[in-house]
Design a protein around this motif. Structure first.
Motif, PDB file in Angstrom:
ATOM      1  N   GLY A   1     130.317  12.647 -34.534  1.00  0.00           N
ATOM      2  CA  GLY A   1     129.233  11.914 -33.858  1.00  0.00           C
ATOM      3  C   GLY A   1     127.990  12.105 -34.747  1.00  0.00           C
ATOM      4  N   LEU A   2     126.895  12.375 -33.820  1.00  0.00           N
ATOM      5  CA  LEU A   2     125.822  12.587 -34.717  1.00  0.00           C
ATOM      6  C   LEU A   2     125.219  14.135 -35.053  1.00  0.00           C
ATOM      7  CD1 LEU A   2     122.891  10.790 -35.114  1.00  0.00           C
ATOM      8  CD2 LEU A   2     122.371  11.819 -33.047  1.00  0.00           C
ATOM      9  N   VAL A   3     124.735  14.471 -36.147  1.00  0.00           N
ATOM     10  CA  VAL A   3     124.126  15.876 -36.666  1.00  0.00           C
ATOM     11  C   VAL A   3     122.701  15.552 -36.733  1.00  0.00           C
ATOM     12  CG1 VAL A   3     124.469  17.507 -38.401  1.00  0.00           C
ATOM     13  CG2 VAL A   3     126.447  16.514 -37.589  1.00  0.00           C
ATOM     14  N   LEU A   4     122.062  16.619 -36.395  1.00  0.00           N
ATOM     15  CA  LEU A   4     120.685  16.737 -36.788  1.00  0.00           C
ATOM     16  C   LEU A   4     120.512  17.994 -37.598  1.00  0.00           C
ATOM     17  CD1 LEU A   4     118.331  15.578 -33.591  1.00  0.00           C
ATOM     18  CD2 LEU A   4     118.316  14.669 -35.858  1.00  0.00           C
ATOM     19  N   VAL A   5     119.702  17.936 -38.507  1.00  0.00           N
ATOM     20  CA  VAL A   5     119.553  19.081 -39.537  1.00  0.00           C
ATOM     21  C   VAL A   5     118.179  19.421 -39.610  1.00  0.00           C
ATOM     22  CG1 VAL A   5     119.925  20.153 -41.805  1.00  0.00           C
ATOM     23  CG2 VAL A   5     121.495  18.653 -40.640  1.00  0.00           C
ATOM     24  N   ASP A   6     117.641  20.671 -39.407  1.00  0.00           N
ATOM     25  CA  ASP A   6     116.163  20.980 -39.641  1.00  0.00           C
ATOM     26  C   ASP A   6     115.936  21.315 -41.246  1.00  0.00           C
ATOM     27  OD1 ASP A   6     114.013  22.537 -40.313  1.00  0.00           O
ATOM     28  OD2 ASP A   6     113.718  23.430 -38.257  1.00  0.00           O
ATOM     29  N   MET A   7     115.555  20.486 -42.083  1.00  0.00           N
ATOM     30  CA  MET A   7     115.920  20.507 -43.392  1.00  0.00           C
ATOM     31  C   MET A   7     115.093  21.711 -44.100  1.00  0.00           C
ATOM     32  SD  MET A   7     113.612  17.259 -44.899  1.00  0.00           S
ATOM     33  CE  MET A   7     111.820  17.707 -45.306  1.00  0.00           C
ATOM     34  N   HIS A   8     114.075  22.194 -43.482  1.00  0.00           N
ATOM     35  CA  HIS A   8     113.292  23.309 -44.167  1.00  0.00           C
ATOM     36  C   HIS A   8     114.159  24.504 -43.795  1.00  0.00           C
ATOM     37  CE1 HIS A   8     110.276  26.181 -45.268  1.00  0.00           C
ATOM     38  NE2 HIS A   8     110.603  26.786 -44.419  1.00  0.00           N
ATOM     39  N   ALA A   9     114.712  24.844 -42.325  1.00  0.00           N
ATOM     40  CA  ALA A   9     115.540  25.972 -42.210  1.00  0.00           C
ATOM     41  C   ALA A   9     116.743  26.039 -42.896  1.00  0.00           C
ATOM     42  CB  ALA A   9     115.715  25.939 -40.833  1.00  0.00           C
ATOM     43  N   ALA A  10     117.190  24.763 -43.103  1.00  0.00           N
ATOM     44  CA  ALA A  10     118.565  25.001 -43.942  1.00  0.00           C
ATOM     45  C   ALA A  10     118.499  25.291 -45.305  1.00  0.00           C
ATOM     46  CB  ALA A  10     119.337  23.668 -43.661  1.00  0.00           C
ATOM     47  N   HIS A  11     117.438  24.583 -45.981  1.00  0.00           N
ATOM     48  CA  HIS A  11     117.143  24.781 -47.451  1.00  0.00           C
ATOM     49  C   HIS A  11     116.797  26.325 -47.484  1.00  0.00           C
ATOM     50  CE1 HIS A  11     115.095  23.670 -51.228  1.00  0.00           C
ATOM     51  NE2 HIS A  11     116.291  24.338 -51.500  1.00  0.00           N
ATOM     52  N   GLU A  12     115.906  26.731 -46.602  1.00  0.00           N
ATOM     53  CA  GLU A  12     115.584  28.273 -46.501  1.00  0.00           C
ATOM     54  C   GLU A  12     116.880  29.164 -46.610  1.00  0.00           C
ATOM     55  OE1 GLU A  12     112.580  29.000 -43.792  1.00  0.00           O
ATOM     56  OE2 GLU A  12     113.032  31.271 -44.113  1.00  0.00           O
ATOM     57  N   ARG A  13     117.701  28.797 -45.620  1.00  0.00           N
ATOM     58  CA  ARG A  13     118.851  29.617 -45.527  1.00  0.00           C
ATOM     59  C   ARG A  13     119.665  29.583 -46.939  1.00  0.00           C
ATOM     60  NH1 ARG A  13     120.184  33.571 -42.220  1.00  0.00           N
ATOM     61  NH2 ARG A  13     121.606  34.713 -43.715  1.00  0.00           N
TER      62      ARG A  13
END
Ligand code: ADP
Ligand code: MG
Length: 614
Positions: free
Chosen positions: A443-455
């Motif tokens: 289906g659909l995925v939503l990503v918090d780009m700052h949080a993900a990149h930080e990790r």
């Protein structure tokens, strides 16, 4: 103050029992714990707990275990009488719950107690009761097993009674005590009554089933299994950090089936969650550690809540490693150790997007193009797109911007790719400069780009530092950085540690450093500000070396600095690069503060939103 002179005398037995009771019997729940333990030890298959007024008026535990022979009854309620140990060797290897031989005596010293019991070869049951300080035994009726009825707890020690809380609170503690035992003995059926009403019942089941019965489906759904089998075993479930709560209401740890609240183990758990959980949040878990009984001393604590391990260091390490491994599941894929992850970065001539410097600044740099090609090739491999140039492997022109959106999305009407290579799917768009919208198989995925990149940056920094390979990037022109006295001092003191982190600098004046190099991974950040923050943290921690905990905090600060900011427009290939990187990064499911980095909306969930039957 002068005390009247008194001869030294042995304490009367009854007083010793009351003192012992102070250690063992703190509140109704402690009685529940001791009695249920005994019933479990007796081999019961069914245990019923009846409480009146939160246990203050009555605590009655009934079991169908082996029972106590009539001639042993008076011994059973006597201090230091136990059928469970005969020698010191027994004490060391003890596998049963009870072993101090004082619980019944202690309880009887602060309450009215009747023990009714019958063994298989007895013609009838026998009861023993403490009446006016003396035990009286008489034939009674009842089936095989034991009923221990405790009434008016603390009637003789009203001071203690004063400290007890409300009926509801005490009842809650009693249930908690029973739950601990129930978790450790799933093969036993348990039932709880309060003021005559049935409150709880757990049918016999297996360990996983019992965890569900006691902790509920919500916990099971929000947790992941721990399964480390060996000479030392750890099994059970731990919650995923994103489901952590502010209250530590479900922290169950069992050592050889015994519920413990051990500081070492609790610390090991905190360490396991250290990187993924915000400090104020509590992990929830139900874990069973199995260890050779000779390697653990369960006798150190009167209520047996704490244990002492022969080799506490390795137990600590084992527990936090096992839990960390269970938590280190990457986005939608199975856990991957950093060492055996086939990292594209290890391939010659290839830089993944997040190891490039600067990451997003120069799209036409060779590593960037290589990366776009990689994403594109993978999309072709999985059937997500057809190569616009025809045959795969034919030269791909990343400069041709018109084909890039196609390369990264599924053509309309085409089925989502099968296979596990791209669990987070492909980017469709960016929402308000904050979220990445992507489509994957389900289906659909939503990503918090700052949080993900930080990790991602944080994990990379950690891995790099672990192998002492934080690459540094020289600055073309040294940057002057003005610092306060503490930071300057920290800079001098920590020059080596800073070099390990990728910083190089020299003194420029009394109050300034000239920054000459920064960690390559972080070259996107404002270099002066990055150094200032790092030095401020080092000055605050005050240690001569960056120890692991502060080190990780430091890396987390650094990662946050360099992570892509909100309102930064990303191209689709950049977004896809981020998704692919997430898939191969450990613990990418949460940011450094324990918040989720992405969420999945299944087609079924979306359909439900629109009340569309499928
Ligand atoms: P411990 O459990 O440390 O031995 P307790 O005072 O709790 O000491 O119990 C004393 C003894 O009474 C036990 O060793 C056991 O032999 C007997 N006993 C107590 N409760 C039960 C029970 N529910 N069923 C059978 N035997 C019991
Ligand atoms: Mg006991």
């Amino acid at each position: 103050m002068v005390y009247p002179k008194r001869a030294i005398a042995l304490l009367p037995d009854h007083l010793i029992s009351q003192i012992a009771a102070g250690e063992v019997v703190e509140r109704p729940a402690s009685v529940v714990k001791e009695l249920v333990e005994n019933a479990v030890d007796a081999g019961a298959s069914r245990i019923t707990l009846r409480l009146d007024q939160g246990g203050l008026a009555r605590i009655c535990v009934e079991d169908d275990g082996g029972g106590i022979a009539p001639e042993d009854l008076s011994l059973a309620v006597t201090r230091h009488a136990t059928s469970k140990i005969a020698s010191l060797d027994d004490l060391e290897g003890v596998a049963s719950f009870g072993f101090r031989g004082e619980a019944l005596a202690a309880i009887a010293s602060v309450a009215q107690m009747t023990v009714t019991s019958r063994t298989a070869d007895a013609a009838h049951a026998t009861a023993i009761e403490n009446l006016q300080g003396a035990w009286q035994q008489a034939p009674s009726s009842g089936g095989i097993g034991t009923v221990i009825d405790v009434r008016n707890l603390f009637f003789s020690t009203p001071a203690r009674r004063k400290f007890l809380k409300t009926e509801a609170t005490e009842f809650g503690h009693c249930v908690e005590a029973l739950d601990r035992q129930a978790l450790a003995a799933p093969h036993i059926t348990f039932a709880v009554f309060h003021n005559g009403k049935a409150m709880r019942s757990y049918a016999a089941t297996d360990q996983a089933g019992r965890i569900g019965q006691v902790l509920g489906g919500d916990f099971v759904a929000a947790s992941t299994a721990v399964e480390q089998i060996g000479p030392l075993s750890l099994q059970g479930r731990v919650n995923v950090p994103t489901a952590a709560k502010a209250r530590a209401d479900s922290q169950y740890f069992f050592v050889n089936g015994r519920a413990v609240r051990d500081k070492l183990l609790m610390h090991a758990m905190r360490m396991a969650y250290e990187d993924v959980l915000h400090g104020a949040l509590q992990p929830n878990y139900c874990l069973f550690l199995a260890i050779d009984p000779h390697l653990v001393d369960v006798n150190v604590h009167p209520a047996k809540a704490e244990v002492r391990f022969r080799d506490s260091r390795s137990i600590h390490g084992f527990v936090s490693q096992a839990v960390r491994a269970a938590l280190a599941k990457t986005a939608g894929t199975s856990p991957k150790a950093p060492t055996n992850t086939p990292d594209p970065a290890s391939r010659p001539g290839f830089y993944p997007a997040y190891q490039q410097t600067p990451m997003f600044a120069n799209e036409k740099s060779a590593p960037y193009l290589a990366f776009v090609k990689e994403v594109f090739d993978r999309a072709v491999d999985t059937g997500a797109v057809t190569d616009p140039k025809g045959a795969a492997g034919q030269s791909f022109d990343p400069f041709n911007r018109t084909i890039e959106p196609e390369a990264s999305t599924w053509p309309a009407g085409k089925a989502a790719p099968q296979g596990e290579t791209t669990p987070l799917g492909f980017a469709l768009a960016q929402v308000h400069g904050v979220y990445i919208l992507a489509q994957n198989q389900s289906g659909l995925v939503l990503v918090d780009m700052h949080a993900a990149h930080e990790r991602i940056l944080y994990e990379q920094l950690k891995n790099a530092l672990d192998v002492r390979q934080v690459e540094s990037q020289a600055l073309l022109v040294p940057i002057p950085v003005a610092l306060d006295a503490q930071s300057l001092e920290a800079a001098q003191r920590e020059t080596d540690a800073l070099a390990e982190l990728g910083f190089a600098f020299s003194a420029a004046s009394e109050t300034q450093l000239a920054l000459r190099a920064v960690p390559r991974l972080l070259a996107d950040a404002d270099p002066a500000q990055l150094l200032k923050d790092v030095l401020r943290e080092m000055a605050a921690s005050g240690s001569s070396q960056v120890i692991e905990a502060t080190r990780n905090e430091l890396l987390s600060t650094m990662a946050c600095h360099a992570a892509v900011r909100a309102n930064r427009t990303l191209t689709l290939p950049e977004m896809n690069a981020l998704l692919r990187r997430m898939e191969t990064t450990e613990r990418a499911d949460q940011c450094n503060h324990g918040r989720p980095t992405w969420v999945q909306f299944s087609m079924a969930q979306l359909d439900k939103l629109f009340m569309r039957g499928r």
